[in-house]
Design an enzyme around this catalytic site. Structure first.
Site, mmCIF file in Angstrom:
data_model
loop_
_atom_site.group_PDB
_atom_site.id
_atom_site.type_symbol
_atom_site.label_atom_id
_atom_site.label_comp_id
_atom_site.label_asym_id
_atom_site.label_seq_id
_atom_site.Cartn_x
_atom_site.Cartn_y
_atom_site.Cartn_z
ATOM 1 N N ASP A 1 11.029 4.336 0.894
ATOM 2 C CA ASP A 1 11.791 5.495 0.423
ATOM 3 C C ASP A 1 10.987 6.786 0.485
ATOM 4 O O ASP A 1 11.546 7.867 0.698
ATOM 5 C CB ASP A 1 12.297 5.264 -1.002
ATOM 6 N N SER B 1 8.097 2.760 -4.189
ATOM 7 C CA SER B 1 7.542 3.983 -3.599
ATOM 8 C C SER B 1 8.012 5.254 -4.295
ATOM 9 O O SER B 1 7.349 6.291 -4.218
ATOM 10 C CB SER B 1 7.875 4.061 -2.110
ATOM 11 N N THR C 1 9.029 -2.548 -1.097
ATOM 12 C CA THR C 1 9.856 -3.681 -0.677
ATOM 13 C C THR C 1 9.070 -4.742 0.054
ATOM 14 O O THR C 1 9.333 -5.943 -0.091
ATOM 15 C CB THR C 1 11.007 -3.181 0.219
#
Length: 224
Positions: free
Chosen positions: A88, A55, A11
């Site tokens: 994540d 991720s 992100t």
């Protein structure tokens, strides 16, 4: 002091084109450093792309690739390492690397809960705090650290406890330190660590099979 920054995507590096429905990891390691908007005088910053993925796509082999890259950066003179990735799986990556990171040089992981185009995006601030942590002499000998929202966490304790809050990462025993007014401050002495040898063979995939036998019972069979 040389600080090496490796970007894995996530992100913190995701942007969106006008015609797209969602964001994708596009920003390079150099882009992320440029976004900090703060003087890094006295630091020799080396930025490099390692991966460019969300991720959830990071594999054991990718983590070993990051380990080898970080080791090489230290051989080339780096006194601190920062890895940027999605949140994540950030706690899993940090814990895995902490099990095999056998150097005193700080290895810091960070990410962001908001993409760069969102209001209040905290990626640049998290990266600055991570760079300052990696450059601090007090960070040496602490293994792998996770820096989010100015808090410094030990890899063995940190967990992501929220899907969108910028303060999503918490430690079961509390954070080890904080970055305050561009200074890295610790509350605790370095914990005793147990470091293992880097795996010599490929780590086999693990299949998780969820099977419901009744409305009230769920069994997870792990088959290697």
């Amino acid at each position: 002091k040389k600080i090496s920054i490796g970007s894995l995507g996530g992100t913190v590096s995701m942007t969106k084109e006008a015609s797209e429905a969602g964001v994708k990891p596009r920003l390079t390691a150099d882009d992320l450093v440029a976004s900090v908007g703060h003087s890094l005088d006295g630091l020799d910053i080396h930025a490099e792309n390692i991966l460019q993925v969300p991720s959830t796509y990071i594999t054991f082999q990718n983590m070993l690739q990051c380990f080898d890259w970080a080791k090489q950066q230290v051989k080339d003179g780096a006194e601190g390492i920062v890895l940027t990735q999605g949140t994540d799986t950030l706690e899993e990556t940090a814990y895995f690397l902490d099990l095999i990171w056998d150097l005193d040089v700080p290895l810091v992981l960070m990410g962001a809960m908001r993409s760069p185009q969102q209001a209040g995006a905290e990626g640049p601030g998290n990266l600055l705090a991570s760079i300052l942590t990696a450059a601090s002499a007090n960070s040496r000998g602490r293994g792998v650290l996770v820096v989010m929202n100015n808090w410094i966490h030990e890899a063995r304790w940190v967990q992501k406890n929220h899907t969108s809050d910028v303060d999503a990462f918490q430690s079961q025993v509390g954070p080890s330190g904080i970055v305050f007014e561009n200074t890295c401050q610790y509350f605790k002495a370095p914990s005793k660590r147990y470091v293992f040898a880097k795996p010599k063979h490929d780590i086999p995939p693990v299949f998780l099979w969820e099977s419901s036998f009744s409305d009230s019972l769920t069994v997870l069979d792990v088959i290697a």
